[in-house]
Write a protein that holds these residues in place. Structure first.
Motif, PDB file in Angstrom:
ATOM      1  N   LYS A 126      24.847 -20.379  24.289  1.00 48.58           N
ATOM      2  CA  LYS A 126      24.842 -21.012  25.613  1.00 48.58           C
ATOM      3  C   LYS A 126      24.081 -22.314  25.524  1.00 48.58           C
ATOM      4  CE  LYS A 126      25.216 -16.991  28.587  1.00 48.58           C
ATOM      5  NZ  LYS A 126      24.463 -16.090  29.489  1.00 48.58           N
ATOM      6  N   PHE A 127      24.591 -23.344  26.168  1.00 48.64           N
ATOM      7  CA  PHE A 127      23.937 -24.640  26.093  1.00 48.64           C
ATOM      8  C   PHE A 127      23.375 -25.058  27.437  1.00 48.64           C
ATOM      9  CE2 PHE A 127      26.853 -24.708  22.566  1.00 48.64           C
ATOM     10  CZ  PHE A 127      26.020 -25.149  21.559  1.00 48.64           C
ATOM     11  N   SER A 128      22.341 -25.856  27.391  1.00 51.01           N
ATOM     12  CA  SER A 128      21.857 -26.508  28.603  1.00 51.01           C
ATOM     13  C   SER A 128      21.975 -28.003  28.366  1.00 51.01           C
ATOM     14  CB  SER A 128      20.401 -26.119  28.871  1.00 51.01           C
ATOM     15  OG  SER A 128      19.574 -26.790  27.969  1.00 51.01           O
ATOM     16  N   LYS A 186      22.224 -32.265  24.590  1.00 55.82           N
ATOM     17  CA  LYS A 186      22.718 -30.911  24.759  1.00 55.82           C
ATOM     18  C   LYS A 186      21.949 -30.006  23.810  1.00 55.82           C
ATOM     19  CE  LYS A 186      26.862 -29.427  23.342  1.00 55.82           C
ATOM     20  NZ  LYS A 186      28.331 -29.455  23.123  1.00 55.82           N
ATOM     21  N   THR A 187      21.367 -28.951  24.291  1.00 55.82           N
ATOM     22  CA  THR A 187      20.680 -28.033  23.397  1.00 55.82           C
ATOM     23  C   THR A 187      21.013 -26.603  23.763  1.00 55.82           C
ATOM     24  OG1 THR A 187      18.555 -27.472  22.434  1.00 55.82           O
ATOM     25  CG2 THR A 187      18.563 -27.832  24.779  1.00 55.82           C
ATOM     26  N   ALA A 188      20.881 -25.704  22.789  1.00 56.18           N
ATOM     27  CA  ALA A 188      21.182 -24.299  23.056  1.00 56.18           C
ATOM     28  C   ALA A 188      20.094 -23.703  23.931  1.00 56.18           C
ATOM     29  CB  ALA A 188      21.274 -23.549  21.732  1.00 56.18           C
ATOM     30  N   LYS A 189      20.499 -22.731  24.754  1.00 57.27           N
ATOM     31  CA  LYS A 189      19.516 -21.993  25.545  1.00 57.27           C
ATOM     32  C   LYS A 189      18.879 -20.929  24.659  1.00 57.27           C
ATOM     33  CE  LYS A 189      21.379 -22.483  30.183  1.00 57.27           C
ATOM     34  NZ  LYS A 189      22.151 -21.811  31.238  1.00 57.27           N
ATOM     35  N   PHE A 190      17.613 -20.789  24.772  1.00 55.24           N
ATOM     36  CA  PHE A 190      16.927 -19.816  23.930  1.00 55.24           C
ATOM     37  C   PHE A 190      16.369 -18.672  24.742  1.00 55.24           C
ATOM     38  CE2 PHE A 190      16.774 -23.697  21.455  1.00 55.24           C
ATOM     39  CZ  PHE A 190      17.204 -23.220  20.239  1.00 55.24           C
ATOM     40  N   SER A 191      16.255 -17.521  24.099  1.00 60.15           N
ATOM     41  CA  SER A 191      15.514 -16.417  24.705  1.00 60.15           C
ATOM     42  C   SER A 191      14.359 -16.102  23.787  1.00 60.15           C
ATOM     43  CB  SER A 191      16.416 -15.189  24.866  1.00 60.15           C
ATOM     44  OG  SER A 191      16.633 -14.596  23.614  1.00 60.15           O
ATOM     45  N   LEU A 192      13.205 -15.865  24.272  1.00 55.58           N
ATOM     46  CA  LEU A 192      12.011 -15.670  23.469  1.00 55.58           C
ATOM     47  C   LEU A 192      11.665 -14.187  23.466  1.00 55.58           C
ATOM     48  CD1 LEU A 192      10.095 -17.739  22.082  1.00 55.58           C
ATOM     49  CD2 LEU A 192       8.580 -17.424  24.033  1.00 55.58           C
ATOM     50  N   THR A 193      11.533 -13.609  22.290  1.00 55.19           N
ATOM     51  CA  THR A 193      11.203 -12.198  22.169  1.00 55.19           C
ATOM     52  C   THR A 193       9.763 -12.079  21.710  1.00 55.19           C
ATOM     53  OG1 THR A 193      13.461 -11.915  21.439  1.00 55.19           O
ATOM     54  CG2 THR A 193      12.001 -10.028  21.166  1.00 55.19           C
ATOM     55  N   ARG A 194       8.922 -11.388  22.458  1.00 54.89           N
ATOM     56  CA  ARG A 194       7.531 -11.214  22.044  1.00 54.89           C
ATOM     57  C   ARG A 194       7.373  -9.854  21.395  1.00 54.89           C
ATOM     58  NH1 ARG A 194       5.213 -14.786  26.355  1.00 54.89           N
ATOM     59  NH2 ARG A 194       5.189 -16.726  25.211  1.00 54.89           N
ATOM     60  N   ARG A 247       6.189  -8.186  17.622  1.00 53.72           N
ATOM     61  CA  ARG A 247       5.545  -8.555  16.353  1.00 53.72           C
ATOM     62  C   ARG A 247       6.407  -8.264  15.136  1.00 53.72           C
ATOM     63  NH1 ARG A 247      -0.816  -8.574  16.357  1.00 53.72           N
ATOM     64  NH2 ARG A 247      -1.017  -9.664  18.328  1.00 53.72           N
ATOM     65  N   GLY A 304       9.271 -10.700  14.940  1.00 53.13           N
ATOM     66  CA  GLY A 304       8.695 -12.018  14.660  1.00 53.13           C
ATOM     67  C   GLY A 304       8.257 -12.135  13.207  1.00 53.13           C
ATOM     68  N   LEU A 305       7.606 -11.111  12.663  1.00 54.44           N
ATOM     69  CA  LEU A 305       7.140 -11.130  11.272  1.00 54.44           C
ATOM     70  C   LEU A 305       8.317 -11.269  10.310  1.00 54.44           C
ATOM     71  CD1 LEU A 305       4.324 -10.790   9.992  1.00 54.44           C
ATOM     72  CD2 LEU A 305       4.903  -8.413   9.569  1.00 54.44           C
ATOM     73  N   HIS A 349      11.203 -12.525  10.914  1.00 59.17           N
ATOM     74  CA  HIS A 349      11.745 -13.866  11.069  1.00 59.17           C
ATOM     75  C   HIS A 349      10.949 -14.884  10.255  1.00 59.17           C
ATOM     76  CE1 HIS A 349      13.629 -17.210  12.999  1.00 59.17           C
ATOM     77  NE2 HIS A 349      12.503 -17.624  13.533  1.00 59.17           N
ATOM     78  N   ARG A 350       9.602 -14.807  10.350  1.00 60.01           N
ATOM     79  CA  ARG A 350       8.776 -15.762   9.582  1.00 60.01           C
ATOM     80  C   ARG A 350       8.911 -15.527   8.085  1.00 60.01           C
ATOM     81  NH1 ARG A 350       8.538 -19.562  13.082  1.00 60.01           N
ATOM     82  NH2 ARG A 350       7.785 -18.803  15.065  1.00 60.01           N
ATOM     83  N   LEU A 353       4.178 -15.096  15.785  1.00 53.98           N
ATOM     84  CA  LEU A 353       5.003 -13.911  15.585  1.00 53.98           C
ATOM     85  C   LEU A 353       6.055 -13.749  16.681  1.00 53.98           C
ATOM     86  CD1 LEU A 353       2.255 -11.462  14.318  1.00 53.98           C
ATOM     87  CD2 LEU A 353       3.986 -12.680  13.006  1.00 53.98           C
ATOM     88  N   ASP A 354       6.187 -14.742  17.549  1.00 50.92           N
ATOM     89  CA  ASP A 354       7.277 -14.715  18.519  1.00 50.92           C
ATOM     90  C   ASP A 354       8.597 -14.840  17.783  1.00 50.92           C
ATOM     91  OD1 ASP A 354       5.578 -14.519  20.565  1.00 50.92           O
ATOM     92  OD2 ASP A 354       5.702 -16.624  21.211  1.00 50.92           O
ATOM     93  N   TYR A 355       9.651 -14.329  18.336  1.00 47.26           N
ATOM     94  CA  TYR A 355      10.972 -14.518  17.752  1.00 47.26           C
ATOM     95  C   TYR A 355      11.852 -15.203  18.777  1.00 47.26           C
ATOM     96  CZ  TYR A 355      15.551 -13.680  15.878  1.00 47.26           C
ATOM     97  OH  TYR A 355      16.816 -13.848  15.413  1.00 47.26           O
ATOM     98  N   THR A 384      15.414 -16.842  19.744  1.00 46.97           N
ATOM     99  CA  THR A 384      16.803 -16.909  19.327  1.00 46.97           C
ATOM    100  C   THR A 384      17.627 -17.534  20.431  1.00 46.97           C
ATOM    101  OG1 THR A 384      18.639 -15.665  18.426  1.00 46.97           O
ATOM    102  CG2 THR A 384      17.458 -14.621  20.207  1.00 46.97           C
TER     103      THR A 384
END
Lengths: 318, 318, 318
Positions: free
Chosen positions: A16-18, B13-21, B23, B26-27, B29-30, C10-12, C14
């Motif tokens: 999805k874009f914004s 134009k940028t993608a919409k992001f969702s942030l997952t908290r 650990r 996240g680990l 992913h890093r 450690l956030d993810y 996407t």
């Protein structure tokens, strides 16, 4: 059937874009994109030629031939030709042209005073000359005696080929006319990757063409007959200086061809460089005297050594 | 004017992001990001040296010179020097030093018994020796007769250079002192890409330096004067073993220079390896006898062949 | 603690996705993905062999030996062997086998008529022969006289080695039997990157094996003893044609080995190609006459030149 496996395979998932309508952010974004495109076009395509295939390891054949005749200066009225002055005779990619020499005729095995140019040959009494092992940098084995070399000097006596070589070189090159000799270099390159062959000589039906032409980068680039003097000067030296003590000249034949252009445009360039300002070696010929004694004639030859190397690369659009 | 073309160009134009908290997620992913970075730094930059430019095809010039003198063991009191024992004389990158030989003097065209070392030369009667075509592995043409070679053996008679070569080699190398000869190797490399040249010899103003020094990897790395015996031993052989039947030694000069360091640190390394445990060839010289008959002296020379090759690469930060 | 620095690390994050259940769009999307995968597998892995390491710059050693004996056709009953006909004797990667020659015996310094084959040698009166500088393409210095060469022609008199060489070649090669000579090529390659060495000869304990075998690509690929005639024919020529005026044959030894397979499968292939349809050179030997006059015997040698080159590459899985 959106839930079926086949249906999942044909789903189209996109982010999805914004959309931000901000000129500053937008300009920065496009600049970043432009610089990535510029890197691709400028560095990868233009400088690194990423759109081309390349073959930089051709098979190379070099055949050389020296022609000329020169009167020897000090050695009386005598005329030397290429067969006398070229070494080795068969015309490979390293060849040698005599310009000066020290001849030591009729050496035989015996005892004689060592040359004063040898490091530890000078002596005042026999004790300076320990009878000994073969000397590496001298001309023979010391016999243990100190003998008179000439009016002013004494040297150790040796056993070996006698008399020893006279180390004084003529002050002028004996074969100064060798500057007018010509060197014919025939070079074929074959690029295996593209199955492309090319020779540096003109494809001519006139057998006498290479007997009369001389190389000129502009007017005669297809006549690889080089005058020796011109080669020495192209390497930044004077023929007279090199001829006295010899020297080594590198000849580089460089092919850089684009096979998308006509083959006639694929011509080598020639580069000449000085490798060394001294070059000499010794060679001997042997014969038997009337009393079955072995003699040799020793020649110390000074002259020009030509090392011909070929670098080639061809490119073609992928 | 958000709808105009210029406005569209400057939209961001940028993608919409969702942030997952979380650990764990996240680990993971890093860790994935770290391994990608590690690959880039470790493999591309450190191991493959992706930050460097490289030239691995230098132009190479090699000039060699052999010095020394050796008394011949069995052949009476005679002293041989480098001009007698080195082949070819002009000092290229392949050279040969005689350590043993079989001399067959005064051969002339005629008939004589074939050597018993030739495959099908032994015979008991004339029928064993069909008169025939030139033999490839023998010394001449069979005449059709079986003749006495020595007290115990008969061989086919041939027409060719007679007498044939005696195939028994002296049990000790005739020129065992050749181990003390020295080989001077002058090697220049030129890296075209960086326009960088280097010679393996010390830049010295003392003309006698190379007459007295000997190579040592630690104390004298800039004096490429190698004692023959040392080279053979560096290749893992004994000089005495190779000297009898000859052998071939590879000399590798390896340049691996970083042009971001001072040029003085750019020094070649020398490697010696055994290529073959046998090496010999034949050569002949010709002369006319008093009755205008052609004679030749045939020499079968055994000795050490040195093949000098140069591998070089230089690197520089891009 | 979601807002702390460690928590941020450690956030993810996407992108948010939207899922489109449209078969056409989905199919197009998968096709694009498949073509990217196809490029990777087909081009990078299969054609460019991106999964392999490669060494294409082996160290190479070549030793050659010619064997044979041939009767000279027109020159009377005389038998020549390899020591007479091979040049240079020591067996390097360029070698020469004489098949025809013009011998000019007993040349001495003096005056004689120039050869009519020299470009500007023909004359009708003395004025056609200006006394002059050494001539590059002739045999000596013009003395200024026009003299009779033979019944039909006059040429300028020269000072130089006299008499000049007779430029008429025998109509048949004098050494036509050289076609039965054999050339033994021993070639070792060493790939430094993989520390892998291989020789083109069979590892045999039978010393006479290479004396009796002949190369055959199917039955004897490990016996690199090549019959000269076979090599010329493999290059697409007739021996008789090349033997008259000489020629140059390229011999390519090609190693292409996969080190993941057994080493015994690593065998070279041999390719022969014509490089030139003419090849000759001159060589001279010198001697002193009874009145201390220098003579030379001049030989113009025609024959086959073999240029042996080695190309090698090995690959191995990374």
């Amino acid at each position: 059937m959106p839930g079926s496996p086949c249906g999942l395979l044909l789903d189209y998932k996109t982010a999805k874009f914004s959309l931000t309508r901000n000129r500053r952010v937008g300009l920065l974004h496009r600049l970043l994109q432009l610089s990535a495109l510029g890197y691709l076009l400028g560095w990868v395509l233009l400088l690194r030629k990423g759109y081309q295939e390349r073959d930089a390891a051709p098979r190379v054949a070099v055949v050389t031939k020296v022609k000329g005749a020169a009167p020897a200066g000090a050695a009386g009225r005598r005329l030397w030709d290429a067969a006398d002055l070229t070494w080795p005779p068969q015309g490979e990619n390293v060849l040698f042209l005599v310009t000066n020499f020290i001849a030591t005729a009729q050496q035989a095995q015996g005892t004689c005073p060592e040359s004063p140019s040898v490091l530890d040959a000078m002596c005042t009494e026999d004790a300076d000359c320990p009878m000994g092992n073969p000397v590496v940098h001298g001309n023979g084995i010391k016999t243990g005696k100190c003998v008179i070399f000439n009016a002013t000097r004494s040297t150790c006596e040796i056993y070996g080929w006698c008399p020893v070589e006279n180390s004084t070189l003529p002050r002028k090159p004996l074969l100064a006319e060798a500057e007018n000799f010509t060197l014919f270099i025939k070079n074929t390159v074959h690029f295996t990757k593209f199955n492309f062959s090319k020779c540096n000589t003109l494809q001519t039906s006139d057998p006498s063409y290479f007997k009369s032409c001389t190389y000129d980068p502009v007017f005669n680039p297809s006549c690889p007959v080089f005058r020796v003097r011109n080669m020495v000067e192209a390497a930044g030296e004077h023929f007279g200086d090199l001829a006295l003590l010899g020297g080594s000249i590198g000849v580089l034949i460089k092919w850089d061809c684009n096979l998308d252009h006509p083959a006639a445009q694929c011509q080598p360039q020639y580069f000449f460089s000085l490798q060394d300002t001294r070059y000499n070696f010794r060679t001997a010929s042997y014969y038997w005297g009337s009393q079955r004694q072995l003699y040799r004639n020793l020649l110390k030859l000074y002259g020009l050594r030509f090392d011909i190397s070929v670098h080639g690369q061809t490119t073609r659009l992928i």
